[in-house]
Design a protein around this motif. Structure first.
Motif, PDB file in Angstrom:
ATOM      1  N   ASN A   7      11.153  12.424  23.302  1.00 13.17           N
ATOM      2  CA  ASN A   7      11.804  11.146  23.617  1.00 13.17           C
ATOM      3  C   ASN A   7      11.854  10.920  25.128  1.00 13.17           C
ATOM      4  O   ASN A   7      11.621   9.804  25.605  1.00 13.17           O
ATOM      5  CB  ASN A   7      13.214  11.098  23.043  1.00 13.17           C
ATOM      6  CG  ASN A   7      13.233  11.050  21.539  1.00 13.17           C
ATOM      7  OD1 ASN A   7      12.301  10.595  20.898  1.00 13.17           O
ATOM      8  ND2 ASN A   7      14.311  11.544  20.947  1.00 13.17           N
ATOM      9  N   ALA A   8      12.139  11.977  25.869  1.00 14.13           N
ATOM     10  CA  ALA A   8      12.201  11.865  27.330  1.00 14.13           C
ATOM     11  C   ALA A   8      10.834  11.517  27.907  1.00 14.13           C
ATOM     12  O   ALA A   8      10.721  10.660  28.788  1.00 14.13           O
ATOM     13  CB  ALA A   8      12.723  13.167  27.941  1.00 14.13           C
ATOM     14  N   TRP A   9       9.776  12.155  27.422  1.00 18.07           N
ATOM     15  CA  TRP A   9       8.428  11.877  27.935  1.00 18.07           C
ATOM     16  C   TRP A   9       8.025  10.435  27.629  1.00 18.07           C
ATOM     17  O   TRP A   9       7.438   9.752  28.471  1.00 18.07           O
ATOM     18  CB  TRP A   9       7.381  12.818  27.355  1.00 18.07           C
ATOM     19  CG  TRP A   9       7.649  14.283  27.479  1.00 18.07           C
ATOM     20  CD1 TRP A   9       7.283  15.257  26.586  1.00 18.07           C
ATOM     21  CD2 TRP A   9       8.313  14.998  28.545  1.00 18.07           C
ATOM     22  NE1 TRP A   9       7.692  16.492  27.022  1.00 18.07           N
ATOM     23  CE2 TRP A   9       8.326  16.375  28.218  1.00 18.07           C
ATOM     24  CE3 TRP A   9       8.917  14.602  29.735  1.00 18.07           C
ATOM     25  CZ2 TRP A   9       8.895  17.353  29.035  1.00 18.07           C
ATOM     26  CZ3 TRP A   9       9.499  15.573  30.555  1.00 18.07           C
ATOM     27  CH2 TRP A   9       9.480  16.915  30.204  1.00 18.07           C
ATOM     28  N   ALA A  10       8.336   9.970  26.426  1.00 15.13           N
ATOM     29  CA  ALA A  10       7.993   8.594  26.053  1.00 15.13           C
ATOM     30  C   ALA A  10       8.758   7.602  26.930  1.00 15.13           C
ATOM     31  O   ALA A  10       8.185   6.622  27.418  1.00 15.13           O
ATOM     32  CB  ALA A  10       8.290   8.356  24.575  1.00 15.13           C
ATOM     33  N   TYR A  11      10.045   7.849  27.123  1.00 17.50           N
ATOM     34  CA  TYR A  11      10.848   6.965  27.955  1.00 17.50           C
ATOM     35  C   TYR A  11      10.318   6.962  29.388  1.00 17.50           C
ATOM     36  O   TYR A  11      10.147   5.910  30.003  1.00 17.50           O
ATOM     37  CB  TYR A  11      12.322   7.378  27.946  1.00 17.50           C
ATOM     38  CG  TYR A  11      13.181   6.442  28.751  1.00 17.50           C
ATOM     39  CD1 TYR A  11      13.731   5.309  28.150  1.00 17.50           C
ATOM     40  CD2 TYR A  11      13.417   6.653  30.104  1.00 17.50           C
ATOM     41  CE1 TYR A  11      14.499   4.416  28.887  1.00 17.50           C
ATOM     42  CE2 TYR A  11      14.178   5.769  30.852  1.00 17.50           C
ATOM     43  CZ  TYR A  11      14.714   4.653  30.241  1.00 17.50           C
ATOM     44  OH  TYR A  11      15.461   3.761  30.976  1.00 17.50           O
ATOM     45  N   ALA A  12      10.044   8.141  29.917  1.00 17.99           N
ATOM     46  CA  ALA A  12       9.564   8.254  31.294  1.00 17.99           C
ATOM     47  C   ALA A  12       8.226   7.554  31.481  1.00 17.99           C
ATOM     48  O   ALA A  12       7.995   6.911  32.511  1.00 17.99           O
ATOM     49  CB  ALA A  12       9.459   9.729  31.689  1.00 17.99           C
ATOM     50  N   ALA A  13       7.351   7.664  30.497  1.00 20.99           N
ATOM     51  CA  ALA A  13       6.051   6.996  30.598  1.00 20.99           C
ATOM     52  C   ALA A  13       6.210   5.480  30.637  1.00 20.99           C
ATOM     53  O   ALA A  13       5.493   4.787  31.360  1.00 20.99           O
ATOM     54  CB  ALA A  13       5.157   7.408  29.425  1.00 20.99           C
ATOM     55  N   SER A  14       7.152   4.972  29.883  1.00 25.38           N
ATOM     56  CA  SER A  14       7.374   3.536  29.816  1.00 25.38           C
ATOM     57  C   SER A  14       8.209   3.018  30.986  1.00 25.38           C
ATOM     58  O   SER A  14       8.174   1.830  31.285  1.00 25.38           O
ATOM     59  CB  SER A  14       8.067   3.182  28.495  1.00 25.38           C
ATOM     60  OG  SER A  14       8.263   1.808  28.392  1.00 25.38           O
ATOM     61  N   HIS A  15       8.955   3.895  31.632  1.00 26.51           N
ATOM     62  CA  HIS A  15       9.850   3.508  32.727  1.00 26.51           C
ATOM     63  C   HIS A  15       9.560   4.347  33.974  1.00 26.51           C
ATOM     64  O   HIS A  15      10.474   4.847  34.641  1.00 26.51           O
ATOM     65  CB  HIS A  15      11.307   3.689  32.298  1.00 26.51           C
ATOM     66  CG  HIS A  15      11.722   2.793  31.184  1.00 26.51           C
ATOM     67  ND1 HIS A  15      11.430   3.051  29.870  1.00 26.51           N
ATOM     68  CD2 HIS A  15      12.388   1.613  31.200  1.00 26.51           C
ATOM     69  CE1 HIS A  15      11.913   2.083  29.115  1.00 26.51           C
ATOM     70  NE2 HIS A  15      12.492   1.196  29.895  1.00 26.51           N
ATOM     71  N   ALA A  16       8.283   4.482  34.285  1.00 23.13           N
ATOM     72  CA  ALA A  16       7.858   5.367  35.379  1.00 23.13           C
ATOM     73  C   ALA A  16       8.501   5.004  36.718  1.00 23.13           C
ATOM     74  O   ALA A  16       8.947   5.888  37.454  1.00 23.13           O
ATOM     75  CB  ALA A  16       6.341   5.361  35.494  1.00 23.13           C
ATOM     76  N   GLU A  17       8.563   3.730  37.023  1.00 25.72           N
ATOM     77  CA  GLU A  17       9.143   3.315  38.302  1.00 25.72           C
ATOM     78  C   GLU A  17      10.621   3.698  38.391  1.00 25.72           C
ATOM     79  O   GLU A  17      11.093   4.190  39.421  1.00 25.72           O
ATOM     80  CB  GLU A  17       8.962   1.808  38.492  1.00 25.72           C
ATOM     81  CG  GLU A  17       9.350   1.340  39.874  1.00 25.72           C
ATOM     82  CD  GLU A  17       9.029  -0.131  40.090  1.00 25.72           C
ATOM     83  OE1 GLU A  17       9.915  -0.841  40.604  1.00 25.72           O
ATOM     84  OE2 GLU A  17       7.908  -0.560  39.743  1.00 25.72           O
ATOM     85  N   GLU A  18      11.353   3.470  37.308  1.00 22.05           N
ATOM     86  CA  GLU A  18      12.779   3.834  37.263  1.00 22.05           C
ATOM     87  C   GLU A  18      12.965   5.337  37.480  1.00 22.05           C
ATOM     88  O   GLU A  18      13.822   5.768  38.268  1.00 22.05           O
ATOM     89  CB  GLU A  18      13.364   3.433  35.915  1.00 22.05           C
ATOM     90  CG  GLU A  18      14.771   3.923  35.663  1.00 22.05           C
ATOM     91  CD  GLU A  18      15.223   3.712  34.217  1.00 22.05           C
ATOM     92  OE1 GLU A  18      16.069   4.504  33.769  1.00 22.05           O
ATOM     93  OE2 GLU A  18      14.737   2.781  33.540  1.00 22.05           O
ATOM     94  N   ILE A  19      12.158   6.143  36.791  1.00 20.04           N
ATOM     95  CA  ILE A  19      12.281   7.597  36.881  1.00 20.04           C
ATOM     96  C   ILE A  19      11.884   8.082  38.267  1.00 20.04           C
ATOM     97  O   ILE A  19      12.577   8.910  38.879  1.00 20.04           O
ATOM     98  CB  ILE A  19      11.440   8.279  35.780  1.00 20.04           C
ATOM     99  CG1 ILE A  19      11.924   7.866  34.390  1.00 20.04           C
ATOM    100  CG2 ILE A  19      11.444   9.797  35.942  1.00 20.04           C
ATOM    101  CD1 ILE A  19      13.374   8.154  34.087  1.00 20.04           C
ATOM    102  N   ASP A  20      10.773   7.566  38.809  1.00 16.32           N
ATOM    103  CA  ASP A  20      10.340   7.964  40.157  1.00 16.32           C
ATOM    104  C   ASP A  20      11.385   7.598  41.195  1.00 16.32           C
ATOM    105  O   ASP A  20      11.650   8.371  42.122  1.00 16.32           O
ATOM    106  CB  ASP A  20       9.001   7.308  40.501  1.00 16.32           C
ATOM    107  CG  ASP A  20       7.834   7.883  39.721  1.00 16.32           C
ATOM    108  OD1 ASP A  20       7.974   9.003  39.160  1.00 16.32           O
ATOM    109  OD2 ASP A  20       6.776   7.221  39.668  1.00 16.32           O
ATOM    110  N   SER A  21      12.000   6.443  41.026  1.00 21.34           N
ATOM    111  CA  SER A  21      13.051   6.006  41.953  1.00 21.34           C
ATOM    112  C   SER A  21      14.259   6.935  41.889  1.00 21.34           C
ATOM    113  O   SER A  21      14.830   7.300  42.924  1.00 21.34           O
ATOM    114  CB  SER A  21      13.454   4.569  41.621  1.00 21.34           C
ATOM    115  OG  SER A  21      14.500   4.142  42.448  1.00 21.34           O
ATOM    116  N   ALA A  22      14.649   7.338  40.683  1.00 20.18           N
ATOM    117  CA  ALA A  22      15.787   8.253  40.522  1.00 20.18           C
ATOM    118  C   ALA A  22      15.480   9.618  41.136  1.00 20.18           C
ATOM    119  O   ALA A  22      16.331  10.217  41.795  1.00 20.18           O
ATOM    120  CB  ALA A  22      16.146   8.394  39.042  1.00 20.18           C
TER     121      ALA A  22
END
Length: 108
Positions: free
Chosen positions: A86-101
């Motif tokens: 679930n985390a990998w799927a979310y991160a792939a779809s929200h890459a900018e959000e995750i990279d920013s965090a």
């Protein structure tokens, strides 16, 4: 077109893989992610593994730094393989959000 180039790959997937693709697409459309929660009162509102205080960005950063899924499951015993998926799927779809965090927390 990208869709045309994906067509043969999608058709060659197993039934289980096709189901996973459909689930991922539905989640990205609705922006409701199974197993991922965002609560302004938990971890500053960062996307977290459901029912934990483990932000998705922490898991992604650990993976980028070389941790395997086995390492992550050992280091975070409350997590399951499904949580990581679930985390990998979310991160792939929200890459900018995750990279920013990740960037914001590296600056802190």
């Amino acid at each position: 077109m990208v869709l045309k180039s994906l067509e043969s790959q999608l058709l060659s997937l197993s039934a289980v893989e096709k189901t996973e693709v459909i689930q991922l697409l539905l989640q990205s459309i609705s922006d409701r992610w199974t197993g991922i929660e965002k609560n302004p009162e938990v971890c500053g509102g960062d996307a977290c593994i459901a029912n934990t205080r483990i932000p998705v960005w922490i898991i992604v950063q650990a993976r980028k730094l070389g941790s395997s899924e086995i390492d992550l499951l050992h280091d975070y015993p409350t997590l399951s393989a499904s949580d990581l998926s679930n985390a990998w799927a979310y991160a792939a779809s929200h890459a900018e959000e995750i990279d920013s965090a990740i960037h914001a927390n590296n600056e802190a």
